[in-house]
Motif scaffolding. Structure first.
Motif, PDB file in Angstrom:
ATOM      1  N   PHE A   1       5.091  35.643 -10.141  1.00 16.35           N
ATOM      2  CA  PHE A   1       6.198  34.854 -10.692  1.00 16.35           C
ATOM      3  C   PHE A   1       7.557  35.517 -10.468  1.00 16.35           C
ATOM      4  N   LEU A   2       7.574  36.761  -9.970  1.00 21.15           N
ATOM      5  CA  LEU A   2       8.833  37.506  -9.894  1.00 21.15           C
ATOM      6  C   LEU A   2       9.863  36.824  -8.997  1.00 21.15           C
ATOM      7  N   ALA A   3       9.413  36.324  -7.850  1.00 21.51           N
ATOM      8  CA  ALA A   3      10.361  35.690  -6.928  1.00 21.51           C
ATOM      9  C   ALA A   3      11.021  34.477  -7.570  1.00 21.51           C
ATOM     10  N   ALA A   4      10.254  33.702  -8.335  1.00 24.14           N
ATOM     11  CA  ALA A   4      10.797  32.492  -8.962  1.00 24.14           C
ATOM     12  C   ALA A   4      11.727  32.810 -10.116  1.00 24.14           C
ATOM     13  N   THR A   5      11.531  33.951 -10.781  1.00 25.41           N
ATOM     14  CA  THR A   5      12.363  34.298 -11.938  1.00 25.41           C
ATOM     15  C   THR A   5      13.541  35.182 -11.572  1.00 25.41           C
ATOM     16  N   GLY A   6      13.480  35.822 -10.407  1.00 18.65           N
ATOM     17  CA  GLY A   6      14.553  36.717 -10.003  1.00 18.65           C
ATOM     18  C   GLY A   6      14.517  38.062 -10.703  1.00 18.65           C
ATOM     19  N   LEU A   7      13.432  38.370 -11.395  1.00 17.50           N
ATOM     20  CA  LEU A   7      13.321  39.634 -12.111  1.00 17.50           C
ATOM     21  C   LEU A   7      12.586  40.667 -11.262  1.00 17.50           C
TER      22      LEU A   7
ATOM     23  N   PRO B   1      10.004  44.051 -10.693  1.00 20.60           N
ATOM     24  CA  PRO B   1       8.749  44.537 -11.280  1.00 20.60           C
ATOM     25  C   PRO B   1       9.031  45.458 -12.464  1.00 20.60           C
ATOM     26  N   GLY B   2       8.301  45.241 -13.538  1.00 23.56           N
ATOM     27  CA  GLY B   2       8.499  46.023 -14.755  1.00 23.56           C
ATOM     28  C   GLY B   2       9.409  45.352 -15.761  1.00 23.56           C
ATOM     29  N   ALA B   3      10.249  44.427 -15.271  1.00 28.71           N
ATOM     30  CA  ALA B   3      11.153  43.721 -16.186  1.00 28.71           C
ATOM     31  C   ALA B   3      10.503  42.482 -16.777  1.00 28.71           C
ATOM     32  N   LEU B   4       9.367  42.068 -16.217  1.00 33.04           N
ATOM     33  CA  LEU B   4       8.671  40.869 -16.676  1.00 33.04           C
ATOM     34  C   LEU B   4       7.197  41.196 -16.881  1.00 33.04           C
ATOM     35  N   VAL B   5       6.690  40.879 -18.054  1.00 33.37           N
ATOM     36  CA  VAL B   5       5.286  41.129 -18.390  1.00 33.37           C
ATOM     37  C   VAL B   5       4.682  39.823 -18.904  1.00 33.37           C
ATOM     38  N   ALA B   6       3.539  39.445 -18.378  1.00 32.41           N
ATOM     39  CA  ALA B   6       2.907  38.191 -18.769  1.00 32.41           C
ATOM     40  C   ALA B   6       2.066  38.378 -20.029  1.00 32.41           C
ATOM     41  N   THR B   7       2.093  37.373 -20.870  1.00 35.24           N
ATOM     42  CA  THR B   7       1.174  37.334 -22.006  1.00 35.24           C
ATOM     43  C   THR B   7      -0.167  36.781 -21.530  1.00 35.24           C
ATOM     44  N   VAL B   8      -1.194  37.019 -22.331  1.00 30.40           N
ATOM     45  CA  VAL B   8      -2.531  36.543 -22.000  1.00 30.40           C
ATOM     46  C   VAL B   8      -2.991  35.611 -23.108  1.00 30.40           C
ATOM     47  N   SER B   9      -3.467  34.433 -22.727  1.00 30.87           N
ATOM     48  CA  SER B   9      -3.965  33.476 -23.710  1.00 30.87           C
ATOM     49  C   SER B   9      -5.406  33.817 -24.051  1.00 30.87           C
ATOM     50  N   ARG B  10      -5.697  33.864 -25.339  1.00 31.22           N
ATOM     51  CA  ARG B  10      -7.056  34.170 -25.793  1.00 31.22           C
ATOM     52  C   ARG B  10      -7.438  33.177 -26.880  1.00 31.22           C
TER      53      ARG B  10
ATOM     54  N   ALA C   1      10.736  25.775 -19.916  1.00 33.49           N
ATOM     55  CA  ALA C   1      10.183  26.166 -18.619  1.00 33.49           C
ATOM     56  C   ALA C   1      11.268  26.714 -17.703  1.00 33.49           C
ATOM     57  N   ALA C   2      11.137  27.996 -17.355  1.00 37.28           N
ATOM     58  CA  ALA C   2      12.025  28.600 -16.370  1.00 37.28           C
ATOM     59  C   ALA C   2      11.442  28.484 -14.971  1.00 37.28           C
ATOM     60  N   VAL C   3      10.119  28.318 -14.909  1.00 38.95           N
ATOM     61  CA  VAL C   3       9.419  28.144 -13.632  1.00 38.95           C
ATOM     62  C   VAL C   3       8.697  26.804 -13.697  1.00 38.95           C
TER      63      VAL C   3
ATOM     64  N   ASP D   1       6.611  50.073  -8.154  1.00 41.51           N
ATOM     65  CA  ASP D   1       7.055  49.896  -6.772  1.00 41.51           C
ATOM     66  C   ASP D   1       5.938  49.371  -5.869  1.00 41.51           C
ATOM     67  N   LEU D   2       4.689  49.466  -6.345  1.00 35.91           N
ATOM     68  CA  LEU D   2       3.572  48.992  -5.534  1.00 35.91           C
ATOM     69  C   LEU D   2       3.405  47.476  -5.601  1.00 35.91           C
ATOM     70  N   LEU D   3       3.906  46.846  -6.671  1.00 31.61           N
ATOM     71  CA  LEU D   3       3.649  45.415  -6.854  1.00 31.61           C
ATOM     72  C   LEU D   3       4.169  44.541  -5.704  1.00 31.61           C
ATOM     73  N   PRO D   4       5.361  44.803  -5.169  1.00 38.24           N
ATOM     74  CA  PRO D   4       5.787  43.966  -4.028  1.00 38.24           C
ATOM     75  C   PRO D   4       4.998  44.240  -2.744  1.00 38.24           C
ATOM     76  N   GLU D   5       4.179  45.305  -2.729  1.00 33.96           N
ATOM     77  CA  GLU D   5       3.462  45.709  -1.519  1.00 33.96           C
ATOM     78  C   GLU D   5       1.964  45.421  -1.587  1.00 33.96           C
ATOM     79  N   LEU D   6       1.547  44.502  -2.473  1.00 33.53           N
ATOM     80  CA  LEU D   6       0.118  44.273  -2.660  1.00 33.53           C
ATOM     81  C   LEU D   6      -0.573  43.690  -1.435  1.00 33.53           C
ATOM     82  N   SER D   7       0.182  43.184  -0.490  1.00 31.56           N
ATOM     83  CA  SER D   7      -0.434  42.686   0.741  1.00 31.56           C
ATOM     84  C   SER D   7      -0.908  43.826   1.632  1.00 31.56           C
ATOM     85  N   ASP D   8      -0.404  45.045   1.378  1.00 29.47           N
ATOM     86  CA  ASP D   8      -0.830  46.222   2.123  1.00 29.47           C
ATOM     87  C   ASP D   8      -2.070  46.815   1.469  1.00 29.47           C
TER      88      ASP D   8
END
Length: 323
Positions: free
Chosen positions: A76-82, A84-93, A155-157, A37-44
């Protein structure tokens, strides 16, 4: 920072550590903390401090979660419509032997995976469209290598939207990694301090010897320096100078390694054993340093950028002194 703000930060950290210590099977600690629930409030500022406190707590408690991927995916949540918690990013290594690999950190069961390809946009893949192969990594860090059929990536975004989201996500991710490195380094130092107080030689604790005290003092100085830098970065948020998160991550990788190396010197032979928790703290620092740019890679890239642009990387005093 005011005493009230410092107290609030300590309370956030203590609450996160307590939640992460909960017995296995007691539910998702991120849900218990209301972290998603904190993710949409990161500007605070307060919400941002609470969200990032989790990563420092993870380092101290040697716990893994899907929080890093969730934070990287937040822009990316706003662009995907998902949600917080429903979308997790992978990390390239990049692997020296196998080239570029995608990894997911923590338990990502049930979440859609964001696969971002700079220059091409980002795809959202359902959990059943990828296969996850556990990777054995010391440090009690849950890592899965993500394997997908290239034909499944669509590409979804679009890149025009993904590009600014990518910059924002990586800045958030690098700051989160810096805080988790700090937590792990503090854990390694705490073990060394306790050992120096308990281990005796020549009839007195080894912590009484000047050489050991110097090692621990230098390690503590590195932790305090990183604590100060990360605290300012979290407080500044989007007001931070360009590429400031890269500076913080580079410092974290360097200081975290130095703290663990000095703690190992104080621990002596016991610190080399895989059964000792120093092994896990040190390994976690090294593993986290490898994500989103190592200390050496970021330092080299930042140096080239400073030479080319003449940009001053310092945070303006007026910003630091502002409320």
């Amino acid at each position: 920072m005011t005493p009230v703000a410092e107290q609030a930060d300590r309370e956030f950290l203590d609450a996160a550590r307590l939640a992460l210590r909960a017995p296995a099977g007691g539910g998702d600690p991120l849900e218990a903390l209301g972290w998603w629930d904190l993710l949409p409030e990161l500007s605070d500022r307060d919400a941002r401090a609470a969200a990032f406190a989790l990563f420092r707590a993870q380092g101290r408690e040697l716990v893994s979660s899907a929080a890093l991927g969730g934070l990287l995916a937040a822009p990316f949540l706003a662009a995907t419509g998902l949600a917080p918690g429903a979308l997790v990013a992978t990390v390239s290594r990049r692997s020296p032997r196998r080239g570029e690999r995608l990894v997911a950190i923590g338990d990502v069961t049930g979440a859609a995976l964001l696969v971002d390809r700079p220059g091409h946009g980002a795809a959202v893949l359902a959990h059943d469209q990828v296969s996850l192969r556990p990777v054995a990594v010391a440090g009690r860090l849950a890592v899965h290598e993500v394997e997908l059929d290239p034909s499944a990536w669509k590409a979804a975004v679009p890149e025009s939207v993904a590009a600014p989201a990518r910059v924002a996500g990586r800045s958030l991710g690098r700051l989160a990694l810096a805080l988790e490195i700090l937590g792990a380094a503090e854990g390694a130092l705490a073990l060394a301090v306790a050992h120096a107080a308990a281990r005796e030689q020549f009839g007195q604790p080894i912590g009484a010897f000047q050489a050991v005290r110097h090692l621990l003092a230098w390690a503590r100085t590195d932790c305090v320096a990183l604590d100060a830098v990360t605290t300012v970065a979290v407080r500044l948020g989007e007001a931070a100078p360009p590429r400031h998160a890269e500076v913080v991550k580079a410092l974290a990788g360097r200081n975290g390694r130095r703290v663990c190396e000095r703690a190992l010197q104080a621990l002596g032979a016991i610190g080399f054993t895989t059964e000792h928790d120093h092994h896990h703290f040190h390994s976690r620092v090294l593993a986290l340093d490898a994500l989103l740019g190592t200390s050496a890679e970021l330092t080299h890239a930042l140096g080239a950028w400073f030479r080319e642009t003449g940009t001053d990387p310092a945070v303006p005093a007026a910003v630091l002194l502002s409320d």
